[in-house]
Design a protein around this motif. Structure first.
Motif, PDB file in Angstrom:
ATOM      1  N   ARG A  26      44.860  22.448  41.007  1.00  0.00           N
ATOM      2  CA  ARG A  26      45.647  20.778  39.811  1.00  0.00           C
ATOM      3  C   ARG A  26      44.261  19.506  39.109  1.00  0.00           C
ATOM      4  O   ARG A  26      44.346  19.846  38.333  1.00  0.00           O
ATOM      5  CB  ARG A  26      46.306  20.143  40.260  1.00  0.00           C
ATOM      6  CG  ARG A  26      48.006  20.898  40.077  1.00  0.00           C
ATOM      7  CD  ARG A  26      48.550  20.051  40.733  1.00  0.00           C
ATOM      8  NE  ARG A  26      50.433  20.761  41.204  1.00  0.00           N
ATOM      9  CZ  ARG A  26      51.134  21.165  42.150  1.00  0.00           C
ATOM     10  NH1 ARG A  26      50.971  20.006  43.189  1.00  0.00           N
ATOM     11  NH2 ARG A  26      52.446  20.962  41.959  1.00  0.00           N
ATOM     12  N   TYR A  51      42.198  22.730  36.578  1.00  0.00           N
ATOM     13  CA  TYR A  51      42.900  21.984  35.368  1.00  0.00           C
ATOM     14  C   TYR A  51      42.640  21.208  34.909  1.00  0.00           C
ATOM     15  O   TYR A  51      42.969  21.053  33.277  1.00  0.00           O
ATOM     16  CB  TYR A  51      44.486  22.991  35.979  1.00  0.00           C
ATOM     17  CG  TYR A  51      45.394  22.385  34.734  1.00  0.00           C
ATOM     18  CD1 TYR A  51      45.553  23.417  33.443  1.00  0.00           C
ATOM     19  CD2 TYR A  51      46.561  21.669  34.302  1.00  0.00           C
ATOM     20  CE1 TYR A  51      46.361  23.261  32.456  1.00  0.00           C
ATOM     21  CE2 TYR A  51      47.621  21.650  33.406  1.00  0.00           C
ATOM     22  CZ  TYR A  51      47.896  22.484  32.723  1.00  0.00           C
ATOM     23  OH  TYR A  51      48.284  22.490  31.052  1.00  0.00           O
ATOM     24  N   GLU A  97      39.338  20.418  32.640  1.00  0.00           N
ATOM     25  CA  GLU A  97      39.784  21.737  31.833  1.00  0.00           C
ATOM     26  C   GLU A  97      40.646  20.743  30.599  1.00  0.00           C
ATOM     27  O   GLU A  97      39.766  20.985  28.975  1.00  0.00           O
ATOM     28  CB  GLU A  97      40.424  22.855  31.849  1.00  0.00           C
ATOM     29  CG  GLU A  97      39.056  23.781  32.538  1.00  0.00           C
ATOM     30  CD  GLU A  97      38.060  24.422  32.513  1.00  0.00           C
ATOM     31  OE1 GLU A  97      38.059  24.277  31.693  1.00  0.00           O
ATOM     32  OE2 GLU A  97      37.511  25.403  32.891  1.00  0.00           O
ATOM     33  N   LYS A  98      41.403  20.147  31.011  1.00  0.00           N
ATOM     34  CA  LYS A  98      41.714  19.490  30.291  1.00  0.00           C
ATOM     35  C   LYS A  98      41.059  18.978  29.309  1.00  0.00           C
ATOM     36  O   LYS A  98      41.522  17.770  27.761  1.00  0.00           O
ATOM     37  CB  LYS A  98      43.523  19.184  29.948  1.00  0.00           C
ATOM     38  CG  LYS A  98      44.487  20.529  30.814  1.00  0.00           C
ATOM     39  CD  LYS A  98      45.916  20.319  30.756  1.00  0.00           C
ATOM     40  CE  LYS A  98      46.629  19.482  29.781  1.00  0.00           C
ATOM     41  NZ  LYS A  98      47.585  19.120  29.525  1.00  0.00           N
ATOM     42  N   ILE A 103      42.874  26.962  29.690  1.00  0.00           N
ATOM     43  CA  ILE A 103      43.587  26.374  29.773  1.00  0.00           C
ATOM     44  C   ILE A 103      44.871  27.163  29.563  1.00  0.00           C
ATOM     45  O   ILE A 103      45.970  27.094  30.568  1.00  0.00           O
ATOM     46  CB  ILE A 103      43.873  24.951  28.813  1.00  0.00           C
ATOM     47  CG1 ILE A 103      42.457  24.113  28.847  1.00  0.00           C
ATOM     48  CG2 ILE A 103      45.363  24.802  28.616  1.00  0.00           C
ATOM     49  CD1 ILE A 103      42.717  23.064  28.572  1.00  0.00           C
ATOM     50  N   GLU A 140      45.399  29.529  33.317  1.00  0.00           N
ATOM     51  CA  GLU A 140      46.406  28.022  34.557  1.00  0.00           C
ATOM     52  C   GLU A 140      47.224  27.846  33.768  1.00  0.00           C
ATOM     53  O   GLU A 140      47.814  27.568  35.161  1.00  0.00           O
ATOM     54  CB  GLU A 140      44.971  27.254  34.394  1.00  0.00           C
ATOM     55  CG  GLU A 140      43.831  27.599  34.748  1.00  0.00           C
ATOM     56  CD  GLU A 140      42.411  26.825  34.737  1.00  0.00           C
ATOM     57  OE1 GLU A 140      42.517  25.356  34.684  1.00  0.00           O
ATOM     58  OE2 GLU A 140      41.107  27.030  35.459  1.00  0.00           O
ATOM     59  N   GLU A 141      47.446  27.750  32.647  1.00  0.00           N
ATOM     60  CA  GLU A 141      48.793  27.448  33.228  1.00  0.00           C
ATOM     61  C   GLU A 141      49.669  28.770  32.593  1.00  0.00           C
ATOM     62  O   GLU A 141      50.988  28.557  33.422  1.00  0.00           O
ATOM     63  CB  GLU A 141      49.025  26.732  31.515  1.00  0.00           C
ATOM     64  CG  GLU A 141      48.706  25.504  31.305  1.00  0.00           C
ATOM     65  CD  GLU A 141      49.198  25.166  29.661  1.00  0.00           C
ATOM     66  OE1 GLU A 141      49.476  25.846  28.911  1.00  0.00           O
ATOM     67  OE2 GLU A 141      48.699  24.031  29.329  1.00  0.00           O
ATOM     68  N   PRO A 183      52.442  22.171  37.066  1.00  0.00           N
ATOM     69  CA  PRO A 183      50.462  22.292  36.672  1.00  0.00           C
ATOM     70  C   PRO A 183      50.269  20.550  37.064  1.00  0.00           C
ATOM     71  O   PRO A 183      49.173  20.402  36.625  1.00  0.00           O
ATOM     72  CB  PRO A 183      49.523  22.647  35.497  1.00  0.00           C
ATOM     73  CG  PRO A 183      51.299  22.790  34.557  1.00  0.00           C
ATOM     74  CD  PRO A 183      52.909  22.716  35.728  1.00  0.00           C
TER      75      PRO A 183
END
Length: 159
Positions: free
Chosen positions: A32, A35, A38-39, A69, A72-73, A83
């Motif tokens: 998480r 992630y 990355e966002k 992204i 990973e989602e 997530p």
């Protein structure tokens, strides 16, 4: 040249619809975290690219971060977990050089996270996807490092 320079940007990652749910809560927490970073990276790079009117290296990196992204989602969905991760705030930069440094720092902060996730992943599919993302993340750090070393003469070419 592009595929080699970017870790095979044209390749798509195949993620099964179902993956074994991670049993290690620390693994989920770290997944998480990367992630969320990355966002943050995507928003930071879009902000800085627009603010300073530069496309390189942002254009290619944003494209790949969008893939990270998305993959990973899909992994979260395949694990059957949320997530749920707060995204840190964008850092306001005051120069292009500072923006490049922020990008470099974001990418290098991701590297040990991906290395840990790969080492501790419970299945080979997850390892393969995360390893591919790590390859591109390392290339992103190198791209930021390169543009920081260009100096002011190269900035005109970047606009």
């Amino acid at each position: 040249m592009c595929g080699g320079m970017t870790g095979g940007q044209g390749r798509q990652r195949t993620i099964p619809d179902k993956l074994p749910a991670p049993e290690n809560e620390e693994w989920v927490k770290n997944f998480r975290r990367v992630y969320a970073l990355e966002k943050l990276s995507r928003v930071q790079y879009e902000t800085d690219s627009s603010k300073y009117g530069v496309n390189m290296p942002y254009h290619m990196i944003i494209w790949q971060v969008n893939n990270h992204i998305e993959w990973e989602e899909k992994m979260f969905s395949a694990y059957g977990i949320s997530p749920d991760s707060p995204v840190p705030a964008v850092k306001q930069t005051s120069s292009l050089g500072e923006a490049y440094q922020v990008g470099y720092d974001l990418e290098t902060d991701l590297i040990p996270g991906y290395e840990w996730l790969i080492k501790n992943a419970g299945d080979q599919d997850s390892k393969n996807v995360l390893d591919f993302i790590l390859l591109q993340t390392r290339m992103h750090a190198t791209m930021f490092q390169h543009v920081m070393g260009i100096g002011t003469m190269g900035l005109g070419m970047m606009r």
